[in-house]
Design a protein around this motif. Structure first.
Motif, mmCIF file in Angstrom:
data_model
loop_
_atom_site.group_PDB
_atom_site.id
_atom_site.type_symbol
_atom_site.label_atom_id
_atom_site.label_comp_id
_atom_site.label_asym_id
_atom_site.label_seq_id
_atom_site.Cartn_x
_atom_site.Cartn_y
_atom_site.Cartn_z
ATOM 1 N N PRO A 4 0.816 -1.219 0.000
ATOM 2 C CA PRO A 4 0.000 0.000 0.000
ATOM 3 C C PRO A 4 0.853 1.275 0.000
ATOM 4 N N GLU A 10 0.955 4.030 -2.993
ATOM 5 C CA GLU A 10 0.759 5.455 -2.695
ATOM 6 C C GLU A 10 1.920 6.276 -3.253
ATOM 7 N N TYR A 43 -5.295 4.397 -4.034
ATOM 8 C CA TYR A 43 -4.089 4.792 -3.320
ATOM 9 C C TYR A 43 -3.850 6.303 -3.424
#
Length: 158
Positions: free
Chosen positions: A104, A108, A152
């Protein structure tokens, strides 16, 4: 909740790339510093081989590479994680767990670090993300769908 601290992300556009495109060819090379937590993202028409060729990086093999590909249904983002095979620090199960935990943050970083591309091509926010876990062990060798870049998007990225 986002995990990315934008001040820790250092983005470099390689020769042949500009912030707003083109989509193809477009590759991402992401490394990090264990001691500072800084992330180093290079965006270019090819992977940044110099960035991932240092002795420490070659031993750890914890870089994450990604590229945009054009498929039948449109563009998709393919992300590559080296879980096992060759010389790599740690067991496959340990490395697989770390990659899954950190993905994650990685996604991002890609979305935030290349936000100029997404501003120019907002349809890319709906493109599928495919994660390729590369391993010599069948148990960890797989490809998974991890949503879209919009999943994201950082709240302060607008």
């Amino acid at each position: 909740m986002s995990r990315l601290r934008p001040g820790k992300l250092h983005v470099r556009l390689a020769e042949g790339s500009v912030a707003d495109g083109p989509v193809l060819p477009r590759c991402y090379s992401l490394t990090h510093s264990d001691s500072t937590g800084d992330l180093f993202l290079t965006i270019g028409p090819d992977f940044d081989r110099a960035q991932i060729s240092g002795l420490y990086t070659r031993l750890m093999r914890d870089e994450v590479l990604a590229e945009w590909r054009e498929e039948e249904d449109g563009p998709s983002l393919h992300v590559y994680c080296h879980v096992s095979g060759g010389l790599a620090f740690g067991t496959a199960s340990w490395r697989y767990a770390i990659f899954r935990h950190e993905l994650p943050l990685v996604l991002e970083a890609f979305r935030f670090g290349d936000r100029g591309l997404f501003e120019t091509y907002p349809e890319l926010d709906e493109a599928p993300i495919r994660i390729h876990f590369r391993s010599h062990r069948r148990r960890y060798r797989r490809t998974e769908r991890w949503g879209t870049p919009a999943d994201y998007l950082l709240l302060f990225d607008n």
